[in-house]
Design a protein around this motif. Structure first.
Motif, PDB file in Angstrom:
ATOM      1  N   ARG A  16       0.814  -1.342   0.190  1.00 45.27           N
ATOM      2  CA  ARG A  16      -0.006   0.021  -0.026  1.00 45.27           C
ATOM      3  C   ARG A  16       0.814   1.294  -0.009  1.00 45.27           C
ATOM      4  N   PRO A  18       0.528   5.232   0.798  1.00 42.00           N
ATOM      5  CA  PRO A  18      -0.448   6.271   1.207  1.00 42.00           C
ATOM      6  C   PRO A  18      -0.598   7.530   0.154  1.00 42.00           C
ATOM      7  N   LEU A  43      10.442  -0.222   8.084  1.00 46.69           N
ATOM      8  CA  LEU A  43       9.932   0.247   9.418  1.00 46.69           C
ATOM      9  C   LEU A  43      10.638  -0.384  10.525  1.00 46.69           C
ATOM     10  N   SER A  51       6.337  -4.552   5.307  1.00 44.33           N
ATOM     11  CA  SER A  51       5.168  -5.429   5.338  1.00 44.33           C
ATOM     12  C   SER A  51       4.798  -5.480   3.626  1.00 44.33           C
ATOM     13  N   LYS A  70      -7.304  -2.110   2.456  1.00 42.29           N
ATOM     14  CA  LYS A  70      -7.558  -1.399   3.824  1.00 42.29           C
ATOM     15  C   LYS A  70      -8.622  -0.073   3.443  1.00 42.29           C
ATOM     16  N   TYR A  75      -5.356   4.823   0.239  1.00 42.13           N
ATOM     17  CA  TYR A  75      -4.110   4.140  -0.139  1.00 42.13           C
ATOM     18  C   TYR A  75      -4.297   3.680  -1.728  1.00 42.13           C
TER      19      TYR A  75
ATOM     20  N   ASP B  53       0.730   5.080   7.429  1.00 43.25           N
ATOM     21  CA  ASP B  53       0.920   4.386   6.101  1.00 43.25           C
ATOM     22  C   ASP B  53       0.268   3.083   6.349  1.00 43.25           C
ATOM     23  N   SER B  54      -0.610   2.603   7.131  1.00 37.20           N
ATOM     24  CA  SER B  54      -1.305   1.361   7.242  1.00 37.20           C
ATOM     25  C   SER B  54      -0.036   0.324   7.702  1.00 37.20           C
ATOM     26  N   TYR B  55       1.077   0.533   8.053  1.00 38.46           N
ATOM     27  CA  TYR B  55       2.118  -0.547   8.370  1.00 38.46           C
ATOM     28  C   TYR B  55       2.689  -0.041   9.643  1.00 38.46           C
ATOM     29  N   GLY B  56       2.047   0.730  10.537  1.00 38.07           N
ATOM     30  CA  GLY B  56       2.566   1.266  11.776  1.00 38.07           C
ATOM     31  C   GLY B  56       3.467   2.266  11.725  1.00 38.07           C
TER      32      GLY B  56
END
Lengths: 147, 146
Positions: A16, A18, A43, A51, A70, A75, B53-56
């Motif tokens: 994804r 953003p 991250l 991810s 999501k 996104y 960012d939906s990934y934390g």
């Protein structure tokens, strides 16, 4: 964990992007939108990873990429070929989660050179290639950020 | 080198940073174009919530904003084009330019750890800079040329 050979080279890894965080940026050089290298930075530090969702697992479950976007209002979704990711000395691992069975990690250090390869992999003729485009795509030339 | 200081009003409705020059100079008043753009971008970036960012991803820290302001104050000139400010999932900021045949990314991980990636005239280079920003200033100057 190490690279999972049961994930075929021919599969794709969905990630994804953003739409409201300047990860999709206007490039006057390309006269097109491109992705920031930050879209492909780790991250997690130990081990270094970001991810993704593994498309073959989605397909095995009878699901489509829409199931991992999501929030389509926030996104877009791009796809990286597993073969290319491995060529960049990255390991592809399954990390299923209760509500996200196709979840996985791309493990390995990602200097800017690797991020550039990933950006090129989702760009054809200067145009970003989306599995699911971000809201409002195509965006107007010149960028969304008020400069 | 000029350093710019700012105060961001800590109210729910205030969205725009106030920029205040620590060492006033008429030259810096002419830099209002890129300063205005950067201030507006800071305002938007600081709205990002955890997991943006939906990934934390972490929200951008005040320390990260300060580091980027200090950096830009040290390397920009009045003719420099405004960068695009890009948040990192780890809470710091990256400034990017993709224009005039130059691709420049400047990641301010902290005030003494600046990762620079340059592609353009003179050949590509990538380096982690500390207090010596000469190469980065030179790259910005190339972007500033008419």
């Amino acid at each position: 964990m190490a690279d999972d050979p049961t994930i075929p080279d021919g599969s794709r890894l969905l990630r994804r992007i953003p739409a409201d965080a300047n990860h999709i940026i206007w490039s006057p050089n390309a006269n097109a939108y491109t992705l920031s290298s930050q879209a492909f930075r780790n991250l997690q530090k130990q081990p270094p990873a970001f991810s993704i969702n593994i498309e073959t697992i989605l397909q095995e479950s009878g699901l489509t990429p829409d199931s991992v976007i999501k929030d389509s209002a926030r996104y877009g979704l791009i796809a990286l070929p597993v073969s290319l990711v491995r060529q960049q000395q990255q390991a592809v691992e399954r990390h299923p989660e209760p509500d996200d069975p196709s979840h996985g990690h791309v493990v390995g250090e990602k200097p800017k050179s690797v991020a550039r390869v990933f950006i090129q992999a989702v760009t054809i003729a200067n145009e970003l290639q989306w599995v699911i485009p971000p809201p409002g795509w195509p965006w107007p030339p010149g960028g969304k950020v008020d400069k | 080198m000029m350093l710019l200081a700012y105060d961001i009003a800590n109210t729910a409705s205030c969205q725009v940073g106030e920029w205040r020059a620590q060492t006033p100079a008429p030259l810096w008043r002419e830099a209002s174009a890129w300063i205005s753009s950067v201030a507006a971008q800071f305002s938007q970036i600081q709205k990002l919530q955890p997991n943006w960012d939906s990934y934390g991803a972490m929200p951008i820290t005040r320390r990260a904003v300060d580091a980027m302001i200090e950096l830009l104050g040290s390397v920009m000139n009045p003719n420099a084009p405004a960068p695009t400010l890009v948040p990192s999932a780890r809470g710091h900021l990256q400034a990017e330019w993709h224009m005039k045949g130059i691709d420049l990314e400047v990641e301010a991980i902290d005030p003494t750890h600046i990762e620079v990636d340059y592609r353009g005239p003179g050949g590509p280079w990538s380096e982690t800079l500390g207090v010596d920003l000469v190469r980065l200033v030179a790259a910005i100057n190339k972007l500033s040329a008419p």
